[in-house]
Design a protein around this motif. Structure first.
Motif: not given
Length: 312
Positions: A25-37
């Motif tokens: 879940p941590l990886f999912f939130g982190l990479f989704l945030s970085m992708y959107l940014v």
């Protein structure tokens, strides 16, 4: 038995960054945030350049192309990783893996070429200012980008054609979060001599020559500025190169870091973390570097956001 296992596989297994279920879940939130940014940041750069007539110059034409490539670069790897985390699956099809290798090679190579072209643009602007508009005309700018696309298209296609002749064992596990060319070649069960020769020769040619071109351009820029007596003129010239130098340092620094980490350490996790910085963090930081260090881009972004706020 070994001969039976060496066949045309239908899928690979991507091991990702960690197999710990609590970290997913941590990886999912982190990479989704970085992708959107990354996508939004680079999209804003493209919209700002296209909407402001003052930015319709060669330098910003190349910058908008770089932003487009950064969006494509991160889109090649991160969405598949997010899907795998969400579905708790590690599978990637054989065709999907080759597609990822193909587009990753294209966009990594294009970023390399574009940074070299942008260095040449700064060299002409500073060392030959009176002939700048004549040399860096619209036709040449488009031609340089098209030539880059054509070269890297054929390079990536040749890599894929060479991979298709390899055989892989059933249940092949890739110790990475995406299909990376050198990792795929390492995992093949058949002879990879031709693939390795082609990989190392082309990597050397497509990395050393562009990097040499960047070094030459900036050596000429520094040499030209040393002959300028005005401190203000020197500062203005260096300020136009600052953002590009930062991006070049980040791109090549991270690229060298990935190579050294894979060559020195036998830990696939450390190598994967280095790859994350190269493939995800670098495209995310590029729009911030150009927007924070460039007042023209900041001004265009401000106008764009003001219009968006006034006309929801």
């Amino acid at each position: 038995m070994e001969a039976e296992n060496q066949t045309k596989v239908s899928e690979f297994l991507l091991l990702g960054l960690s197999e710990d279920p609590e970290l997913q879940p941590l990886f999912f939130g982190l990479f989704l945030s970085m992708y959107l940014v990354t996508v939004l940041g680079n999209l804003f750069i493209i919209l700002a350049v296209s909407s402001d007539p003052r930015l319709h110059t060669p330098m910003y034409f190349f910058l908008s192309n770089l932003s487009f490539i950064d969006i494509c670069f991160i889109t090649t790897t991160v969405p598949k990783m997010l899907v795998n985390i969400q579905t708790q699956s590690k599978d990637i099809s054989y065709i999907g893996c080759l597609t990822q290798v193909y587009f990753f090679t294209i966009f990594a190579g294009l970023e390399n070429f574009l940074l070299t072209i942008m260095a040449y643009d700064r060299f002409v602007a500073i060392c030959h200012p009176l002939h700048y508009t004549l040399i860096m005309n619209a036709q040449l700018c488009v031609l340089l980008v098209l030539i880059s696309w054509v070269i890297i298209f054929w390079v990536a296609l040749l890599h894929i054609l060479l991979i298709t002749r390899l055989k892989f064992c059933i249940g092949t596990e890739i110790p990475h979060f995406f299909c990376e060319l050198s990792q795929i070649i390492k995992l093949a069960c058949s002879d990879t001599l031709i693939n390795n020769i082609f990989l190392y020769v082309l990597t050397a040619l497509l990395s050393v020559f562009p990097f040499t071109g960047i070094l030459f351009s900036y050596s000429q820029i520094v040499s030209s500025l040393m002959r300028v007596s005005s401190a203000g003129a020197k500062y203005k010239a260096f300020s136009t190169c600052g953002s590009h130098l930062s991006v070049v340092s980040l791109f090549y620094g991270m690229g060298i870091g990935v190579y050294l980490s894979s060559a020195v350490t036998h830990s696939s996790q450390k190598s994967s973390i280095a790859s994350v910085i190269y493939t995800v963090v670098t495209p995310m930081l590029n729009p911030f570097i150009y927007s924070l260090r460039n007042k023209d881009v900041k001004g265009a972004l401000g106008k764009l956001l003001s219009r968006a706020a006034c006309c929801p």
